[in-house]
Scaffold this active site. Structure first.
Site, PDB file in Angstrom:
ATOM      1  CE  LYS A   9      -3.813  -2.346   2.498  1.00  0.00           C
ATOM      2  NZ  LYS A   9      -4.721  -2.275   3.451  1.00  0.00           N
ATOM      3  CG  ASN A 112      -3.225  -2.670   7.002  1.00  0.00           C
ATOM      4  OD1 ASN A 112      -3.273  -2.304   5.905  1.00  0.00           O
ATOM      5  ND2 ASN A 112      -4.591  -3.256   7.504  1.00  0.00           N
TER       6      ASN A 112
END
Ligand code: IDP
Length: 147
Positions: A9, A112
């Protein structure tokens, strides 16, 4: 052979964790069959996270995942979907075991580090959303007999 969709991410890219994450899956014995650094459009983000559209954090999630480049990957191997989820650790980094990616590198649930498909159906859907068939390669590694 099973395939899964994994994605570093924007927080993982910014924190220079692409190499570390790729390395963990390579060393485990899985095979990389597709990868690209890309920006996610708002439409793709909404489609990818469609199951969460009624959740209060949906807007925040879409903003976050479109906030910078991601590293999208397809990995192949025996039981790769479940094994990759275990290597990622639980969604909330506070509950993710030490030794897992989220357990070692993340603090907040909103940041995360990594996404991974949670089932065979999600893997097929997500691979199709992010990759064209011709962007995936099929190859044999000599070492595969030892894994
Ligand atoms: P997963 O990524 O472990 O499969 P999901 O429940 O599918 O977890 O949630 C998708 C993503 O949404 C999570 O990885 C996390 O980044 C984000 N998320 C989940 N719950 C919250 C929350 O309560 N606040 C902000 N973001 C959240």
């Amino acid at each position: 052979m099973e395939k899964t969709f994994l994605m570093v991410k924007p927080d993982g890219v910014q924190r220079a964790l692409i190499g570390e994450i790729v390395s963990r899956f390579e060393k485990k014995g899985f095979q990389l069959v597709g990868a690209k650094l890309m920006n996610i459009s708002e439409d793709l983000a909404k489609e990818h996270y469609g199951e969460h559209k009624e959740r209060p954090f949906f807007g925040e999630l879409v903003n976050f995942i479109t906030s910078g480049p991601v590293f999208a990957m397809v990995w192949e191997g025996k039981d790769v979907i479940l094994t990759a989820r275990n290597m990622m650790g639980k969604t909330n980094p506070a509950e993710a075991a030490p030794g897992s990616i989220r357990g070692d590198y993340a603090v907040q649930v909103s940041n995360n580090i990594i996404h991974g498909s949670d089932s065979a159906e999600s893997a097929e859907r997500e691979i199709g959303l992010f990759f064209k068939e011709e962007e995936l390669v099929s190859y044999e590694k000599a070492v595969s007999v030892w894994i």
